[in-house]
Design a protein around this motif. Structure first.
Motif, short mmCIF file in Angstrom:
data_model
loop_
_atom_site.label_atom_id
_atom_site.label_comp_id
_atom_site.label_asym_id
_atom_site.label_seq_id
_atom_site.Cartn_x
_atom_site.Cartn_y
_atom_site.Cartn_z
N ALA A 27 0.79 -1.14 -0.01
CA ALA A 27 0.12 -0.09 0.00
C ALA A 27 0.68 1.41 -0.13
N THR A 28 1.98 1.35 0.76
CA THR A 28 2.77 2.39 0.80
C THR A 28 3.49 2.43 -0.37
N ALA A 29 3.98 1.54 -1.18
CA ALA A 29 4.54 1.50 -2.63
C ALA A 29 3.59 2.30 -3.36
N ALA A 30 2.44 1.73 -3.56
CA ALA A 30 1.46 2.21 -4.32
C ALA A 30 1.19 3.90 -4.10
N LYS A 31 0.87 4.03 -3.01
CA LYS A 31 0.70 5.45 -2.49
C LYS A 31 1.82 6.39 -2.92
N PHE A 32 3.03 6.09 -2.66
CA PHE A 32 4.08 7.05 -2.92
C PHE A 32 4.83 6.94 -4.21
N HIS A 33 4.67 5.86 -4.88
CA HIS A 33 5.30 5.49 -6.09
C HIS A 33 4.81 5.26 -7.23
N LEU A 34 3.35 5.08 -7.28
CA LEU A 34 2.80 4.81 -8.36
C LEU A 34 2.36 6.10 -9.23
N GLN A 35 2.45 5.98 -10.40
CA GLN A 35 1.88 7.24 -11.34
C GLN A 35 0.45 7.48 -11.07
N PRO A 36 0.04 8.54 -11.19
CA PRO A 36 -1.33 8.74 -11.26
C PRO A 36 -2.20 7.79 -12.13
N MET A 37 -3.16 7.26 -11.88
CA MET A 37 -4.00 6.49 -12.81
C MET A 37 -5.44 6.76 -12.95
N GLN A 38 -6.21 6.70 -14.15
CA GLN A 38 -7.74 6.88 -14.46
C GLN A 38 -8.30 5.60 -13.82
N ALA A 39 -9.55 6.26 -13.30
CA ALA A 39 -10.61 5.01 -12.68
C ALA A 39 -10.94 4.08 -14.02
N LYS A 40 -10.88 2.93 -13.67
CA LYS A 40 -11.17 1.68 -14.40
C LYS A 40 -12.49 1.02 -13.82
N SER A 41 -13.47 1.90 -13.60
CA SER A 41 -14.79 1.50 -12.85
C SER A 41 -15.66 0.64 -13.65
N TRP A 42 -15.43 0.44 -14.99
CA TRP A 42 -16.21 -0.12 -15.76
C TRP A 42 -16.18 -1.76 -15.58
N PHE A 43 -15.09 -2.12 -14.81
CA PHE A 43 -15.02 -3.51 -14.52
C PHE A 43 -15.99 -4.05 -13.37
N PHE A 44 -16.41 -2.91 -12.58
CA PHE A 44 -17.23 -3.11 -11.24
C PHE A 44 -18.41 -2.98 -11.33
#
Length: 175
Positions: free
Chosen positions: A80-97
């Motif tokens: 979770a820490t890696a994702a919060k601080f090191h991932l590039q921003p991403m668009q929502a992919k809500s169509w899967f849900f």
């Protein structure tokens, strides 16, 4: 596991993934590919005070559920820490849900998301007025036919997809 000032982020070209070096020859490989990382993640390899604080808050929060053991909480909190601080921003992919239409509001950071083929637990890493960045806590989660979300991968969804989680059906969670 307490966060340590000696922990470091490593961009592992060989594995094409972000690793965290926990010292004593112990490393955790995240599911995050190098091409999805922010530029500054390469320039600041040391575990920062902000990262340590976020990690510790997530670790303590997860331990409070009494569903995961300490090593599992550590693994979830580090990803979770890696994702919060090191991932590039991403668009929502809500169509899967599927949208959530229940009457009970989401009040925890561990939520349920339902695709056409799977139902699973996710940890909200970031939450804003419209969307949430969520970490997959499931060993396998099928988004759509032929599309799987790896354990601990992150996905951004619209907040109307977040459903409250009921742990009563869970006796054991594996991370």
């Amino acid at each position: 596991m307490q966060a340590s000032k000696e922990w470091q982020w490593i961009r592992c070209e060989q594995r094409n993934r972000l690793l965290i070096d926990l010292g004593d020859e112990l490393q955790l490989c995240t599911p995050f590919r190098i091409r999805h990382l922010t530029e500054d993640s390469a320039s600041s390899p040391n575990f920062s005070l902000s990262e340590a604080e976020f990690y510790q808050n997530v670790f303590d929060y997860l331990c409070g559920f009494s569903v995961w053991n300490d090593p599992q909480c550590c693994q979830i909190a580090l990803n979770a820490t890696a994702a919060k601080f090191h991932l590039q921003p991403m668009q929502a992919k809500s169509w899967f849900f599927k949208s959530y239409h229940g009457g009970e509001p989401v009040s925890e950071a561990v939520v349920c998301l339902n695709s056409k083929l799977s139902k699973g637990e996710f940890l909200i890493i970031e939450h804003d007025g419209q969307t949430s960045l969520c970490l997959n806590l499931n060993e396998q989660f099928t988004l759509d036919e032929g599309i799987e979300l790896e354990q601990f991968q992150a996905i951004r969804v619209l907040n109307d997809r977040l459903a409250p989680l009921v742990f009563s059906h869970r006796l054991h969670q594996s991370a």
